[in-house]
Design a protein around this motif. Structure first.
Motif, PDB file in Angstrom:
ATOM      1  N   PHE A 188      -5.586  49.377  25.291  1.00  0.00           N
ATOM      2  CA  PHE A 188      -5.478  50.105  24.029  1.00  0.00           C
ATOM      3  C   PHE A 188      -6.833  50.613  23.557  1.00  0.00           C
ATOM      4  O   PHE A 188      -7.842  49.907  23.649  1.00  0.00           O
ATOM      5  N   ALA A 189      -6.816  51.838  23.018  1.00  0.00           N
ATOM      6  CA  ALA A 189      -7.996  52.383  22.354  1.00  0.00           C
ATOM      7  C   ALA A 189      -8.195  51.660  21.019  1.00  0.00           C
ATOM      8  O   ALA A 189      -7.279  50.997  20.526  1.00  0.00           O
ATOM      9  N   PRO A 190      -9.366  51.777  20.427  1.00  0.00           N
ATOM     10  CA  PRO A 190      -9.595  51.113  19.133  1.00  0.00           C
ATOM     11  C   PRO A 190      -8.587  51.505  18.059  1.00  0.00           C
ATOM     12  O   PRO A 190      -8.300  50.709  17.158  1.00  0.00           O
ATOM     13  N   ASP A 191      -8.022  52.721  18.143  1.00  0.00           N
ATOM     14  CA  ASP A 191      -7.043  53.139  17.136  1.00  0.00           C
ATOM     15  C   ASP A 191      -5.620  52.713  17.473  1.00  0.00           C
ATOM     16  O   ASP A 191      -4.669  53.084  16.779  1.00  0.00           O
ATOM     17  N   GLY A 192      -5.453  51.928  18.563  1.00  0.00           N
ATOM     18  CA  GLY A 192      -4.150  51.397  18.917  1.00  0.00           C
ATOM     19  C   GLY A 192      -3.332  52.239  19.869  1.00  0.00           C
ATOM     20  O   GLY A 192      -2.221  51.853  20.245  1.00  0.00           O
ATOM     21  N   VAL A 193      -3.856  53.378  20.291  1.00  0.00           N
ATOM     22  CA  VAL A 193      -3.122  54.227  21.245  1.00  0.00           C
ATOM     23  C   VAL A 193      -3.221  53.601  22.639  1.00  0.00           C
ATOM     24  O   VAL A 193      -4.317  53.310  23.111  1.00  0.00           O
ATOM     25  N   PRO A 194      -2.085  53.376  23.321  1.00  0.00           N
ATOM     26  CA  PRO A 194      -2.157  52.847  24.689  1.00  0.00           C
ATOM     27  C   PRO A 194      -2.717  53.894  25.645  1.00  0.00           C
ATOM     28  O   PRO A 194      -2.290  55.046  25.640  1.00  0.00           O
ATOM     29  N   LEU A 195      -3.682  53.475  26.442  1.00  0.00           N
ATOM     30  CA  LEU A 195      -4.368  54.379  27.361  1.00  0.00           C
ATOM     31  C   LEU A 195      -3.943  54.188  28.809  1.00  0.00           C
ATOM     32  O   LEU A 195      -4.066  55.108  29.624  1.00  0.00           O
ATOM     33  N   ALA A 196      -3.503  52.995  29.154  1.00  0.00           N
ATOM     34  CA  ALA A 196      -3.046  52.694  30.510  1.00  0.00           C
ATOM     35  C   ALA A 196      -2.118  51.493  30.423  1.00  0.00           C
ATOM     36  O   ALA A 196      -2.232  50.674  29.504  1.00  0.00           O
ATOM     37  N   ALA A 197      -1.201  51.385  31.378  1.00  0.00           N
ATOM     38  CA  ALA A 197      -0.235  50.288  31.342  1.00  0.00           C
ATOM     39  C   ALA A 197       0.280  49.998  32.744  1.00  0.00           C
ATOM     40  O   ALA A 197       0.122  50.810  33.668  1.00  0.00           O
ATOM     41  N   GLY A 198       0.893  48.838  32.886  1.00  0.00           N
ATOM     42  CA  GLY A 198       1.517  48.439  34.140  1.00  0.00           C
ATOM     43  C   GLY A 198       2.416  47.256  33.876  1.00  0.00           C
ATOM     44  O   GLY A 198       2.408  46.675  32.775  1.00  0.00           O
ATOM     45  N   HIS A 199       3.213  46.864  34.876  1.00  0.00           N
ATOM     46  CA  HIS A 199       4.146  45.769  34.676  1.00  0.00           C
ATOM     47  C   HIS A 199       4.346  44.994  35.967  1.00  0.00           C
ATOM     48  O   HIS A 199       3.913  45.418  37.040  1.00  0.00           O
ATOM     49  N   TYR A 200       5.034  43.867  35.839  1.00  0.00           N
ATOM     50  CA  TYR A 200       5.495  43.132  37.013  1.00  0.00           C
ATOM     51  C   TYR A 200       6.726  42.333  36.642  1.00  0.00           C
ATOM     52  O   TYR A 200       6.960  42.023  35.474  1.00  0.00           O
ATOM     53  N   HIS A 201       7.539  42.023  37.657  1.00  0.00           N
ATOM     54  CA  HIS A 201       8.732  41.205  37.501  1.00  0.00           C
ATOM     55  C   HIS A 201       8.543  39.942  38.337  1.00  0.00           C
ATOM     56  O   HIS A 201       8.656  39.989  39.556  1.00  0.00           O
ATOM     57  N   PRO A 202       8.249  38.793  37.735  1.00  0.00           N
ATOM     58  CA  PRO A 202       8.043  37.570  38.517  1.00  0.00           C
ATOM     59  C   PRO A 202       9.357  36.973  38.993  1.00  0.00           C
ATOM     60  O   PRO A 202      10.357  36.962  38.264  1.00  0.00           O
TER      61      PRO A 202
END
Length: 277
Positions: A188-202
Motif C-alpha cells: 500500500f502507498a501512504p495514502d492507502g492505495v494498493p500498489l501491488a498484490a498477490g495471493h496463495y491457497h494453502p
C-alpha cells in the motif's frame, strides 16, 4: 522434478479445487465443477490414480466427453495438468483443435531463507482480510495489472473496485478469506492505495503463489518481488513448507530466480483459458 515433489504438487492441484468445486469423473479424466459462482475450473488427469497412471489411457473420446460437459455447463473448454502426470494428454487435446500453452513451474527449497525486499518510502505490505475496507481495490488490482496495454492508476482502480462490489465478486471472496482457504497480501502507498498484490491457497503444507501483479502506474519499483517475498514468509508462518509458482514470461522468471526459486517442471493449459483463482 523429483517424484516426491511431483507428488506434492499433483496432490495440491487435486485438493485445492475441491475447496470450491465438485469433481466429475470421465474415465481417466476429471472435471472440477464450481459449487458457487466464480471463475470456472478445468479438466485434467484423474488425480485419484497414481501419478502417471492416466498416461496412455486418455483417448480423444475422453477429451470430447469432458468438453461436451463443459459446453453443457456453459463454461470454457479449459484443461490444466502437470506435463509429467499425463504425457499423452497434450497430443489428444491438440488433436481436438485446442491450443496448449506452457507455464513452467519454479519452487523454493524449504531451507532457503526469504528476507524482506526493500520498499519505496512509505510503502507497507500487509495481509488483507474479509472485512478490510481495501479488499475491493485489492481484488480489482489484477484486472489492471494484467490487462494488455493498461496504464491505469488509482482512479481506474476505484472504478473496477466498484464493479466488483456490484457484481458480487467481493462478497464471494469474503468467506474464502474468513475460512483461511485464501491468503491475500498487498503493498500500500501512504495514502492507502494498493500498489501491488498477490495471493496463495494453502493446502496440506503446500501452496502455489499466484496473481502477483502491480498497478501499472507503480511498476519498476520492486513491488512484485517484495509482495512475493512477503507471501512466502506469510505462507511459511501458516505451516506451508512447499512453495511453488508458475510463470508465463522470462522477465517474470528472472524476478523469481533472484528470490531463490528454481525450475521444477511444467504445467500445461489451454491458451487464454480463465485464471483458476
Amino acid at each position: 522434478m523429483s517424484e516426491s515433489l511431483h507428488a506434492r504438487i499433483e496432490r495440491y492441484y487435486a485438493t485445492v479445487p475441491l475447496l470450491f468445486s465438485d469433481a466429475e469423473e470421465f474415465g481417466p479424466l476429471r472435471l472440477f465443477v464450481r459449487k458457487e459462482p466464480g471463475a470456472p475450473y478445468y479438466g485434467g488427469p484423474g488425480h485419484a490414480q497414481p501419478v502417471g497412471a492416466a498416461a496412455g489411457r486418455v483417448t480423444g473420446a475422453d477429451v470430447a466427453r469432458v468438453r461436451a460437459r463443459q459446453r453443457e455447463l456453459g463454461v470454457p473448454e479449459a484443461f490444466e495438468w502437470l506435463a509429467e502426470a499425463a504425457p499423452d494428454l497434450r497430443e489428444r487435446i491438440e488433436a481436438a483443435g485446442l491450443t496448449v500453452a506452457e507455464r513452467p513451474l519454479m519452487i523454493l527449497d524449504p531451507q532457503r531463507p526469504m528476507e524482506p525486499r526493500p520498499l519505496p518510502d512509505g510503502v507497507t505490505i500487509r495481509a488483507v482480510d474479509a472485512d478490510d475496507p481495501a479488499l475491493p481495490a485489492v481484488l480489482a488490482l489484477p484486472r489492471l495489472a494484467f490487462a494488455p496495454g493498461s496504464t491505469g492508476g488509482a482512479e481506474a482502480l476505484s472504478a473496477v473496485a466498484g464493479e466488483l462490489l456490484a457484481d458480487g465478486t467481493v462478497a464471494a471472496v469474503r468467506p474464502t478469506l474468513t475460512a483461511g482457504h485464501k491468503r491475500l497480501l498487498a503493498a500500500f502507498a501512504p495514502d492507502g492505495v494498493p500498489l501491488a498484490a498477490g495471493h496463495y491457497h494453502p493446502a496440506g503444507g503446500t501452496t502455489e503463489i499466484g496473481g502477483v501483479g502491480t498497478l501499472p502506474t507503480a511498476r519498476r519499483q520492486g513491488l512484485a518481488a517484495a509482495v512475493t517475498a512477503a507471501l512466502v514468509t506469510d505462507a511459511r508462518e501458516h505451516g506451508v513448507t512447499t512453495v511453488f509458482l508458475a510463470y508465463a514470461q522470462d522477465s517474470v522468471a528472472r524476478i523469481y530466480a533472484r528470490l531463490g526459486f528454481r525450475p521444477a517442471g511444467l504445467t500445461l493449459l489451454i491458451a487464454d483459458q480463465p485464471a483458476r483463482s
